[in-house]
Motif scaffolding. Structure first.
Motif, mmCIF file in Angstrom:
data_model
loop_
_atom_site.group_PDB
_atom_site.id
_atom_site.type_symbol
_atom_site.label_atom_id
_atom_site.label_comp_id
_atom_site.label_asym_id
_atom_site.label_seq_id
_atom_site.Cartn_x
_atom_site.Cartn_y
_atom_site.Cartn_z
ATOM 1 N N LEU A 112 -49.861 -88.099 66.040
ATOM 2 C CA LEU A 112 -50.587 -88.640 64.897
ATOM 3 C C LEU A 112 -49.781 -88.474 63.613
ATOM 4 O O LEU A 112 -49.664 -89.411 62.809
ATOM 5 C CB LEU A 112 -51.940 -87.928 64.767
ATOM 6 N N LEU A 113 -49.205 -87.305 63.416
ATOM 7 C CA LEU A 113 -48.393 -87.068 62.226
ATOM 8 C C LEU A 113 -47.199 -88.011 62.179
ATOM 9 O O LEU A 113 -46.842 -88.549 61.123
ATOM 10 C CB LEU A 113 -47.902 -85.619 62.191
ATOM 11 N N HIS A 114 -46.555 -88.205 63.316
ATOM 12 C CA HIS A 114 -45.372 -89.058 63.371
ATOM 13 C C HIS A 114 -45.720 -90.503 63.005
ATOM 14 O O HIS A 114 -44.946 -91.201 62.347
ATOM 15 C CB HIS A 114 -44.753 -89.002 64.760
ATOM 16 N N ASP A 115 -46.911 -90.936 63.407
ATOM 17 C CA ASP A 115 -47.323 -92.322 63.144
ATOM 18 C C ASP A 115 -47.946 -92.504 61.765
ATOM 19 O O ASP A 115 -48.158 -93.642 61.325
ATOM 20 C CB ASP A 115 -48.328 -92.782 64.213
ATOM 21 N N TRP A 116 -48.239 -91.427 61.083
ATOM 22 C CA TRP A 116 -48.902 -91.497 59.783
ATOM 23 C C TRP A 116 -47.828 -91.628 58.700
ATOM 24 O O TRP A 116 -47.202 -90.655 58.301
ATOM 25 C CB TRP A 116 -49.715 -90.233 59.547
ATOM 26 N N THR A 117 -47.640 -92.837 58.200
ATOM 27 C CA THR A 117 -46.522 -93.093 57.287
ATOM 28 C C THR A 117 -46.961 -93.397 55.862
ATOM 29 O O THR A 117 -46.110 -93.478 54.974
ATOM 30 C CB THR A 117 -45.687 -94.276 57.803
ATOM 31 N N VAL A 118 -48.253 -93.579 55.612
ATOM 32 C CA VAL A 118 -48.692 -93.996 54.279
ATOM 33 C C VAL A 118 -49.074 -92.817 53.394
ATOM 34 O O VAL A 118 -49.309 -92.995 52.198
ATOM 35 C CB VAL A 118 -49.880 -94.977 54.369
ATOM 36 N N PRO A 253 -53.503 -88.679 50.457
ATOM 37 C CA PRO A 253 -53.425 -90.132 50.264
ATOM 38 C C PRO A 253 -53.557 -90.507 48.792
ATOM 39 O O PRO A 253 -54.149 -89.779 47.987
ATOM 40 C CB PRO A 253 -54.624 -90.651 51.068
ATOM 41 N N ALA A 254 -52.986 -91.669 48.446
ATOM 42 C CA ALA A 254 -53.119 -92.239 47.106
ATOM 43 C C ALA A 254 -54.089 -93.406 47.152
ATOM 44 O O ALA A 254 -54.322 -94.010 48.215
ATOM 45 C CB ALA A 254 -51.754 -92.710 46.598
ATOM 46 N N GLU A 255 -54.674 -93.751 46.012
ATOM 47 C CA GLU A 255 -55.513 -94.928 45.937
ATOM 48 C C GLU A 255 -54.662 -96.170 46.210
ATOM 49 O O GLU A 255 -53.556 -96.294 45.680
ATOM 50 C CB GLU A 255 -56.158 -95.041 44.559
ATOM 51 N N PRO A 256 -55.149 -97.101 47.035
ATOM 52 C CA PRO A 256 -54.361 -98.301 47.343
ATOM 53 C C PRO A 256 -53.962 -99.061 46.077
ATOM 54 O O PRO A 256 -54.741 -99.182 45.131
ATOM 55 C CB PRO A 256 -55.308 -99.134 48.223
ATOM 56 N N GLN A 262 -47.417 -96.658 45.012
ATOM 57 C CA GLN A 262 -46.073 -97.212 44.921
ATOM 58 C C GLN A 262 -45.027 -96.098 44.947
ATOM 59 O O GLN A 262 -43.966 -96.240 45.575
ATOM 60 C CB GLN A 262 -45.942 -98.038 43.651
ATOM 61 N N ALA A 263 -45.336 -94.972 44.275
ATOM 62 C CA ALA A 263 -44.408 -93.842 44.283
ATOM 63 C C ALA A 263 -44.272 -93.253 45.687
ATOM 64 O O ALA A 263 -43.168 -92.888 46.119
ATOM 65 C CB ALA A 263 -44.878 -92.775 43.304
ATOM 66 N N LEU A 264 -45.394 -93.167 46.426
ATOM 67 C CA LEU A 264 -45.313 -92.683 47.802
ATOM 68 C C LEU A 264 -44.490 -93.615 48.676
ATOM 69 O O LEU A 264 -43.747 -93.177 49.553
ATOM 70 C CB LEU A 264 -46.719 -92.528 48.390
ATOM 71 N N ALA A 265 -44.632 -94.923 48.435
ATOM 72 C CA ALA A 265 -43.828 -95.885 49.198
ATOM 73 C C ALA A 265 -42.342 -95.670 48.941
ATOM 74 O O ALA A 265 -41.511 -95.759 49.859
ATOM 75 C CB ALA A 265 -44.239 -97.310 48.839
ATOM 76 N N LEU A 266 -41.991 -95.363 47.681
ATOM 77 C CA LEU A 266 -40.593 -95.078 47.359
ATOM 78 C C LEU A 266 -40.134 -93.797 48.042
ATOM 79 O O LEU A 266 -39.030 -93.733 48.605
ATOM 80 C CB LEU A 266 -40.425 -94.965 45.849
ATOM 81 N N LEU A 267 -40.982 -92.773 48.026
ATOM 82 C CA LEU A 267 -40.626 -91.544 48.743
ATOM 83 C C LEU A 267 -40.463 -91.808 50.234
ATOM 84 O O LEU A 267 -39.627 -91.191 50.895
ATOM 85 C CB LEU A 267 -41.705 -90.482 48.535
ATOM 86 N N GLY A 268 -41.272 -92.748 50.754
ATOM 87 C CA GLY A 268 -41.147 -93.098 52.160
ATOM 88 C C GLY A 268 -39.789 -93.660 52.508
ATOM 89 O O GLY A 268 -39.264 -93.416 53.603
ATOM 90 N N THR A 269 -39.184 -94.398 51.591
ATOM 91 C CA THR A 269 -37.825 -94.901 51.841
ATOM 92 C C THR A 269 -36.836 -93.755 51.901
ATOM 93 O O THR A 269 -35.873 -93.800 52.675
ATOM 94 C CB THR A 269 -37.411 -95.915 50.754
ATOM 95 N N LEU A 270 -37.057 -92.713 51.081
ATOM 96 C CA LEU A 270 -36.172 -91.547 51.137
ATOM 97 C C LEU A 270 -36.344 -90.798 52.457
ATOM 98 O O LEU A 270 -35.383 -90.255 52.992
ATOM 99 C CB LEU A 270 -36.475 -90.609 49.980
ATOM 100 N N ALA A 271 -37.578 -90.800 52.979
ATOM 101 C CA ALA A 271 -37.842 -90.095 54.228
ATOM 102 C C ALA A 271 -37.156 -90.757 55.406
ATOM 103 O O ALA A 271 -36.864 -90.096 56.414
ATOM 104 C CB ALA A 271 -39.351 -90.018 54.482
ATOM 105 N N THR A 272 -36.911 -92.069 55.321
ATOM 106 C CA THR A 272 -36.295 -92.782 56.445
ATOM 107 C C THR A 272 -34.788 -92.903 56.317
ATOM 108 O O THR A 272 -34.138 -93.433 57.227
ATOM 109 C CB THR A 272 -36.895 -94.188 56.563
#
Length: 276
Positions: A112-118, A253-256, A262-272
């Motif tokens: 579940l953690l691995h699939d939780w990307t948002v 989680p952040a509000e959609p 948007q900041a979390l999405a940017l951090l997500g790029t750093l995570a990958t």
């Protein structure tokens, strides 16, 4: 990775001692000085270390303890930003844990953690140990030195007060949580060691631990800061894990469509991004 980190630590120490004038450190000026700033032996003396041990730190051949890092920060007259950087590079050794409660995260929760990307998500153990994080939580917490345990992150880590914008609320909630755990398992030696360590090292923890317990649940803060994306406003959701008594799944989680999303999405790029 460890050798690279130690090389960076050595470079940091050399650069910082070159910036300290002898008179700033209470040393007499020396007109025959052949190096800018302080010499190795002077830094070692000011930090209460042997010259050989300090030389090995600059050469990347030693991993310092937390007490050593604090002594070096004082000797090199580091400001708060430089102190955080020293901790980040040094990754000081933590206290060894005695065997105790075994806490395992079920494969289904790991999946579940691995699939939780948002949203950042991680699993907390009985006394606040961070047992596993998803990639986004790894990036969110990447400035922490004591990332193995949430109370240590809040009270002892040099990055804690910058990261937790609502530090007071978060600290009170952490103490409230530890009190609840202590009532349920007063003989848990790892918990006793943790509370003792926090009480010795943190005046704020001692004050909150000794204060009257508030009524009702306390919510941790919702405002965070990461240097790569700035301020983040995130909810904190905590779910008990049925397959592991005492374990909790924590998500932020952040509000959609919000700036924080948007900041979390940017951090997500750093995570990958692949590690260099």
């Amino acid at each position: 990775m460890d050798s690279e980190r130690n090389d960076l630590l050595g470079r940091f120490l050399r650069e910082r001692r070159a910036l300290v004038r002898p008179e700033q450190a209470g040393l007499p000026p020396d007109g025959r000085r052949q190096v800018p700033g302080l010499r190795r032996d002077e830094v070692a003396h000011l930090a209460g270390l042997s010259t050989g041990y300090y030389a090995r730190l600059e050469q990347g051949r030693e991993r310092p303890t937390r007490q050593t890092v604090e002594s070096l920060a004082r000797a090199l007259r580091l400001d708060e930003h430089a102190r955080v950087e020293l901790y980040r590079l040094a990754r000081p050794t933590a206290r060894r844990r005695r065997p105790g409660r075994v806490e395992r995260v079920a494969p289904e929760v790991l999946a579940l953690l691995h699939d939780w990307t948002v949203a950042p998500a991680y699993v907390l153990g009985w006394s606040g140990d961070v047992l596993v994080r998803n990639p986004l939580a790894n990036v969110l917490h990447d400035r922490f030195v004591f990332g193995d345990n949430l109370p240590r992150m809040i009270f002892l880590d040099p990055a804690g007060r910058q990261f937790y914008r609502d530090w007071t609320n978060t600290a009170r909630a952490a103490v409230h949580d530890l009190r609840h755990v202590a009532r349920q398992s007063p003989d848990e030696h790892h918990l006793r060691e943790l509370v003792g360590e926090l009480a010795i090292a943190s005046h704020d923890f001692r004050r909150l631990w000794a204060a009257p317990e508030p009524r009702g649940p306390l919510k941790p803060g919702s405002n965070f800061y990461h240097p790569d994306v700035g301020d983040l406003h995130l909810r904190t959701e905590i779910f008990p894990i049925a397959s592991g008594p005492g374990l909790r799944l924590v998500t932020h989680p952040a509000e959609p469509n919000s700036p924080s999303a948007q900041a979390l999405a940017l951090l997500g790029t750093l995570a990958t991004q692949p590690a260099e």
